[in-house]
Motif scaffolding. Structure first.
Motif, PDB file in Angstrom:
ATOM      1  N   GLY A   1      20.646  31.619 -36.268  1.00 29.48           N
ATOM      2  CA  GLY A   1      21.064  31.256 -37.622  1.00 29.48           C
ATOM      3  C   GLY A   1      20.234  30.144 -38.237  1.00 29.48           C
ATOM      4  N   GLY A   2      19.112  29.814 -37.595  1.00 34.83           N
ATOM      5  CA  GLY A   2      18.244  28.774 -38.141  1.00 34.83           C
ATOM      6  C   GLY A   2      17.180  29.361 -39.042  1.00 34.83           C
ATOM      7  N   ARG A   3      16.486  28.492 -39.770  1.00 34.32           N
ATOM      8  CA  ARG A   3      15.363  28.907 -40.599  1.00 34.32           C
ATOM      9  C   ARG A   3      14.480  27.700 -40.859  1.00 34.32           C
ATOM     10  NH1 ARG A   3      18.783  29.813 -46.275  1.00 34.32           N
ATOM     11  NH2 ARG A   3      20.128  28.008 -45.947  1.00 34.32           N
ATOM     12  N   TRP A   4      13.240  27.961 -41.329  1.00 33.53           N
ATOM     13  CA  TRP A   4      12.294  26.852 -41.562  1.00 33.53           C
ATOM     14  C   TRP A   4      12.596  26.159 -42.888  1.00 33.53           C
ATOM     15  CZ3 TRP A   4       7.529  25.357 -38.972  1.00 33.53           C
ATOM     16  CH2 TRP A   4       7.404  25.929 -37.692  1.00 33.53           C
TER      17      TRP A   4
ATOM     18  N   TRP B   1      13.418  25.654 -50.805  1.00 35.51           N
ATOM     19  CA  TRP B   1      12.273  25.081 -50.101  1.00 35.51           C
ATOM     20  C   TRP B   1      12.572  23.698 -49.517  1.00 35.51           C
ATOM     21  CZ3 TRP B   1       8.314  27.653 -48.211  1.00 35.51           C
ATOM     22  CH2 TRP B   1       7.947  28.858 -48.807  1.00 35.51           C
ATOM     23  N   ASN B   2      13.833  23.490 -49.078  1.00 37.80           N
ATOM     24  CA  ASN B   2      14.116  22.290 -48.304  1.00 37.80           C
ATOM     25  C   ASN B   2      13.842  22.616 -46.835  1.00 37.80           C
ATOM     26  OD1 ASN B   2      15.211  20.595 -50.437  1.00 37.80           O
ATOM     27  ND2 ASN B   2      16.884  22.103 -50.472  1.00 37.80           N
ATOM     28  N   ALA B   3      13.071  21.773 -46.170  1.00 38.23           N
ATOM     29  CA  ALA B   3      12.803  21.993 -44.743  1.00 38.23           C
ATOM     30  C   ALA B   3      14.106  21.834 -43.966  1.00 38.23           C
ATOM     31  CB  ALA B   3      11.768  20.991 -44.246  1.00 38.23           C
ATOM     32  N   THR B   4      14.352  22.762 -43.012  1.00 38.64           N
ATOM     33  CA  THR B   4      15.637  22.727 -42.296  1.00 38.64           C
ATOM     34  C   THR B   4      15.442  22.766 -40.786  1.00 38.64           C
ATOM     35  OG1 THR B   4      15.744  25.112 -42.599  1.00 38.64           O
ATOM     36  CG2 THR B   4      16.999  23.788 -44.147  1.00 38.64           C
ATOM     37  N   LEU B   5      14.349  22.155 -40.319  1.00 33.18           N
ATOM     38  CA  LEU B   5      14.110  22.165 -38.876  1.00 33.18           C
ATOM     39  C   LEU B   5      15.017  21.184 -38.138  1.00 33.18           C
ATOM     40  CD1 LEU B   5      10.237  22.571 -38.590  1.00 33.18           C
ATOM     41  CD2 LEU B   5      12.007  24.255 -38.129  1.00 33.18           C
ATOM     42  N   ASP B   6      15.728  20.303 -38.891  1.00 35.31           N
ATOM     43  CA  ASP B   6      16.635  19.383 -38.217  1.00 35.31           C
ATOM     44  C   ASP B   6      18.087  19.873 -38.262  1.00 35.31           C
ATOM     45  OD1 ASP B   6      17.010  19.104 -40.889  1.00 35.31           O
ATOM     46  OD2 ASP B   6      16.880  16.900 -40.939  1.00 35.31           O
ATOM     47  N   SER B   7      18.269  21.150 -38.666  1.00 33.88           N
ATOM     48  CA  SER B   7      19.639  21.681 -38.737  1.00 33.88           C
ATOM     49  C   SER B   7      20.183  21.917 -37.330  1.00 33.88           C
ATOM     50  CB  SER B   7      19.639  22.996 -39.512  1.00 33.88           C
ATOM     51  OG  SER B   7      18.913  23.963 -38.795  1.00 33.88           O
ATOM     52  N   PRO B   8      21.528  21.901 -37.185  1.00 33.57           N
ATOM     53  CA  PRO B   8      22.113  22.111 -35.848  1.00 33.57           C
ATOM     54  C   PRO B   8      21.737  23.468 -35.259  1.00 33.57           C
ATOM     55  CG  PRO B   8      23.828  21.645 -37.522  1.00 33.57           C
ATOM     56  CD  PRO B   8      22.520  21.616 -38.220  1.00 33.57           C
ATOM     57  N   GLU B   9      21.563  24.497 -36.124  1.00 40.22           N
ATOM     58  CA  GLU B   9      21.215  25.833 -35.603  1.00 40.22           C
ATOM     59  C   GLU B   9      19.837  25.813 -34.933  1.00 40.22           C
ATOM     60  OE1 GLU B   9      22.121  25.302 -38.754  1.00 40.22           O
ATOM     61  OE2 GLU B   9      23.939  26.480 -39.156  1.00 40.22           O
ATOM     62  N   VAL B  10      18.866  25.197 -35.629  1.00 42.60           N
ATOM     63  CA  VAL B  10      17.518  25.138 -35.061  1.00 42.60           C
ATOM     64  C   VAL B  10      17.546  24.317 -33.777  1.00 42.60           C
ATOM     65  CG1 VAL B  10      15.148  24.363 -35.423  1.00 42.60           C
ATOM     66  CG2 VAL B  10      16.396  25.432 -37.300  1.00 42.60           C
TER      67      VAL B  10
ATOM     68  N   ALA C   1      20.016  23.872 -31.690  1.00 44.62           N
ATOM     69  CA  ALA C   1      20.644  24.643 -30.606  1.00 44.62           C
ATOM     70  C   ALA C   1      19.664  25.663 -30.048  1.00 44.62           C
ATOM     71  CB  ALA C   1      21.904  25.336 -31.131  1.00 44.62           C
ATOM     72  N   ALA C   2      18.952  26.357 -30.938  1.00 46.76           N
ATOM     73  CA  ALA C   2      18.010  27.390 -30.496  1.00 46.76           C
ATOM     74  C   ALA C   2      16.896  26.777 -29.662  1.00 46.76           C
ATOM     75  CB  ALA C   2      17.421  28.107 -31.710  1.00 46.76           C
ATOM     76  N   VAL C   3      16.295  25.712 -30.158  1.00 42.99           N
ATOM     77  CA  VAL C   3      15.161  25.106 -29.454  1.00 42.99           C
ATOM     78  C   VAL C   3      15.631  24.495 -28.130  1.00 42.99           C
ATOM     79  CG1 VAL C   3      13.349  23.366 -29.574  1.00 42.99           C
ATOM     80  CG2 VAL C   3      13.901  24.713 -31.596  1.00 42.99           C
ATOM     81  N   THR C   4      16.809  23.858 -28.145  1.00 42.34           N
ATOM     82  CA  THR C   4      17.326  23.280 -26.907  1.00 42.34           C
ATOM     83  C   THR C   4      17.523  24.356 -25.847  1.00 42.34           C
ATOM     84  OG1 THR C   4      18.480  21.628 -28.217  1.00 42.34           O
ATOM     85  CG2 THR C   4      19.163  21.847 -25.928  1.00 42.34           C
ATOM     86  N   ASP C   5      18.139  25.475 -26.235  1.00 39.53           N
ATOM     87  CA  ASP C   5      18.371  26.539 -25.253  1.00 39.53           C
ATOM     88  C   ASP C   5      17.063  27.098 -24.718  1.00 39.53           C
ATOM     89  OD1 ASP C   5      20.985  26.099 -25.567  1.00 39.53           O
ATOM     90  OD2 ASP C   5      21.520  28.062 -26.416  1.00 39.53           O
TER      91      ASP C   5
END
Lengths: 291, 469
Positions: free
Chosen positions: B234-237, B242-251, B253-257
């Protein structure tokens, strides 16, 4: 590589002989150390040669296989992939550029060492300063200029660039060799009535021949191995051996054995040149080391 | 030289004249040399007589090498065209092709690009519109291209490059080891399942890893699989503004896993291993699972280079929130707008991407080596269906599901699944990948890595927000 291994033991042994009070033990220790270092330096080459005789799956295996049925398949594949035209381009680019460099560097360094002109130091610094800008910083202008002159993918573009690239190093090297020549010898020649050309040909050149060989070989090595210009400025017609080597790599599939075979073939000419010039080189490279 | 030798040089001191003469001779030598060089240059520029010459720049992957080996077939059909190849690894090829096409260098008549470049370059007017060529060439049948791929290579409804092969991503796993361990791969695995299986099968003492995943810094390396994980979590860039969203909880969670999975049960030295390394590990039997490009099958199922032929089964890309998660990629052929040999270039392209070429590879080389994922009709060929039994259906399914609609949870303002379809992404993606690699190597935490990545993404987003782009 051949140069390293050839010179290392020789110079190490030479040095140990000159240290009189050390006795035998340190000398043999030094020899052992030298051998270890030499073998250490040489092991990647041995590995490359070994891998080139393997099948791809054996080359990729982990842990590595030491016993395998040697095959010439990889060499056949490399030759079938049309290595010939790349080698020819490399020969032209290397040969002609080295020749040009020597033709230009010998008179220049003569003038800068034996007959120093005004502001010699500034001139020398200017030459070496051309090596201070990283190549990657000038590639775009060079690419655009070459494109507009319609000389992209033309081997003579590389010849000009390699000449320019090696000239400063050659001038600096040749200058140090010329400076080794005692002034008295030249004066004697002059007294005997030898002109500039005669002095050059019969007195200076034989004396700096080892240095000239070393300089030429360095230029050959640099030009033969040059990758960045070759990759960016050539395409189908003028590509050189290093470009051929990377074209053997792939991001999908195995390529280590084939790449090794291509690398062995690509390093042969330089190793051969080094081997032929070995005697001159050992003298040339140690010239200036002992004052 | 000895002093005695020097003494023998008995010449009258007449250095002035001899200097003058020697200078003259030197000049003559230099002049002769230059003349010879110019003459040689003239010869160097000459081209073989009468034929139209085209230069083809391609990526040196195995299937492309096959095309080079089969070029005789093209020459027989087109005796008036002389084709020369420039074949380089992906990164070098991409840099060189981009430089040439963008500056209209004109060295190449055919270039191999992907669905990342095609829409952007078409918009810039750098590519020739191929729609008419494709429709009017007899027996070419562009309708036969895999629909998701055809769409990805089109700009304003017209094809601007045509697919040589297409790929999605899926999960390869060792069916024999799963059976031995009493594990069953679900029809649609989730990332939790993968972690559970990896834990079970991981055996570092035997240099055997539970899973192999890319960790190498590079937008086309670690970012490719990781972006599909971000998508399905459920993450996106960037959001639609065009707001950057790499600090969202979804991203996060994905990167952590992803990072934890590699660090706990992945291959050793993961931070520097990419596709090639995973391919070697998996095909040499050193990993139980591998999530990567569907194109892996041509190497994994090749008895000459693989030790796990026939032991592998393929499952869809693991998901979390979405129904599918695979990526979409295609190596395709295009004609730069600056080419002066467009018709001859199309003759070559249509040869290399036609249904006949696929049959030619099957008959002349082997059916395993057929470029997959470009044409639906490939999967109807009985010989190919036979060799590809284990992976034909998973490949087609993965490609059919590879769209933003089925693989992303939220809408985005850019094209692409495993990449963000903007020119800045090559740089941005690689910078972010370096952060992720550092996290995989344990040099920094995922949180730190993403904080830095967010800053990079914000900088890039700036020009899109203000409407400059």
């Amino acid at each position: 590589m051949a140069i390293d291994t050839a010179t290392a033991p020789a110079s190490a042994a030479g040095r140990s002989e000159k240290a009189p009070k050390r006795g035998r033990r340190p000398s043999s220790l030094l020899t052992v150390l030298t051998w270890i270092l030499a073998i250490g330096f040489f092991s990647p080459v041995i590995w490359m040669v070994m891998t080139s005789f393997k099948q791809e799956s054996a080359a990729a295996s982990n842990p590595p296989t030491f016993f395998f049925e040697p095959t010439l398949d990889q060499y056949r594949a490399v030759l079938e992939a049309g290595a010939g035209s790349y080698f020819l381009n490399s020969l032209i680019a290397t040969g002609v550029s080295t020749l040009l460099v020597i033709v230009l560097a010998v008179p220049a360094s003569y003038a800068l060492s034996i007959r120093p002109v005004k502001k010699t130091q500034d001139v020398l610094f200017f030459f070496i300063s051309t090596k201070m800008l990283p190549v990657v910083a000038v590639i775009m202008p060079i690419y655009v200029i070459a494109g507009q002159l319609k000389v992209l993918d033309n081997i003579w573009t590389l010849v000009v660039l390699y000449t320019a690239m090696n000239l400063p190093i050659a001038i600096w090297m040749m200058r140090s060799f010329f400076e080794e020549v005692p002034g008295e010898v030249l004066e004697a020649a002059q007294m005997d009535g030898a002109g500039l050309l005669k002095t050059m040909r019969t007195i200076l050149m034989p004396m700096v021949a080892p240095g000239l060989a070393a300089t030429a070989l360095i230029c050959v090595i640099f030009a033969w191995n040059e990758f960045f210009f070759a990759l960016n400025l050539t395409a189908a017609k003028a590509a050189t051996t290093p470009v051929f080597l990377v074209s053997q790599m792939t991001s999908e599939g195995l390529f280590l054995a084939k790449l090794s075979a291509a690398s062995v073939l690509a390093s042969l000419p330089v190793v051969l040149a080094g081997w032929i010039a070995q005697k001159q080189l050992v003298r040339g490279l140690s010239m200036g080391a002992v004052k | 030289m000895s002093k005695g030798g020097l003494m023998k040089l008995g010449r009258k001191p007449d250095s002035g004249r001899s200097d003058g003469r020697s200078k003259g001779r030197l000049l003559a030598v230099v002049a002769a040399g230059s003349a010879a060089l110019l003459a040689l240059t003239g010869c160097g520029g000459a081209v073989g007589g009468g034929k139209e010459e085209i230069v083809v720049a391609i990526v040196s992957n195995p299937q492309m090498q096959d095309a080079i080996n089969l070029q005789e077939n093209f020459r027989e059909q087109h005796p008036d065209i002389d084709v020369r190849f420039v074949s380089l690894p992906e990164n070098e090829a991409r840099a060189k092709i981009t430089a040439s096409v963008a500056t209209e260098g004109g060295e190449f008549d055919v270039v191999m690009i992907s669905n990342y470049e095609t829409p952007m370059w078409a918009e810039n007017g750098w590519l020739t519109n191929l729609q008419e060529y494709a429709e009017t060439t007899e027996g070419y049948n562009p309708e036969d291209f895999v629909p998701t791929i055809r769409e990805a290579l089109s700009y304003e409804g017209d094809l601007h490059s045509v697919p040589f092969y297409g790929e999605s991503s899926f999960l390869a796993y060792r069916a024999d080891l799963f059976e031995e361990a009493g594990l069953t791969m679900p029809e649609q695995p989730t990332w939790d399942d993968i972690r559970r299986f990896a834990k079970e099968l991981h055996d570092p003492a035997k240099d055997f890893s539970g899973v192999c995943l890319r960790g190498l810094a590079g937008w086309g390396e670690v970012m490719a699989p990781l972006n599909t994980v971000i998508n399905t979590y459920g993450g996106r860039w960037f959001d639609m503004e065009w707001n950057a969203t790499l600090d969202s909880p979804e991203v996060e969670a994905a990167v952590t896993d992803y990072v934890d999975l590699i660090r706990d049960y992945g291959q050793p030295g993961a931070a520097t291993s990419g596709y090639g390394d995973c391919l070697t590990r998996y095909s040499q039997g050193n990993a139980a699972m591998w999530y990567d490009a569907t194109a892996m099958v041509s190497s994994v199922e090749d008895p000459e280079s693989s030790l796990v032929v026939g032991k592998t089964k393929y499952a869809p890309a693991p998901v979390e929130e979405t129904e599918a998660a695979g990526w979409l990629y295609s190596w395709s052929l295009a004609i730069p707008a600056a080419s002066e040999h467009k018709d001859a270039a199309w003759d070559f392209i249509s040869w290399m991407t036609s249904p006949d070429y696929i049959k030619l590879v099957g008959e002349e080389i082997s059916w395993e080596r057929v470029p997959p994922g470009s044409r639906l009709s490939t999967y109807d060929i009985p010989e190919y269906a036979e060799v590809s039994e284990a992976y034909a259906e998973p490949t087609l399914d993965a490609m059919a599901g590879a769209s933003q609609e089925s693989s992303m949870a939220k809408p985005v303002p850019y094209t692409g699944l495993q990449f963000v379809g903007i020119p800045e992404f090559q740089d941005l993606g690689t910078r972010v990948a370096q952060q992720i690699s550092a996290a995989i190597a344990g040099q920094k935490s995922v949180e730190e890595a993403l904080r830095q990545s967010q800053r990079y993404a914000e900088t890039v987003a700036e020009s899109y927000k203000t409407g400059e782009r």
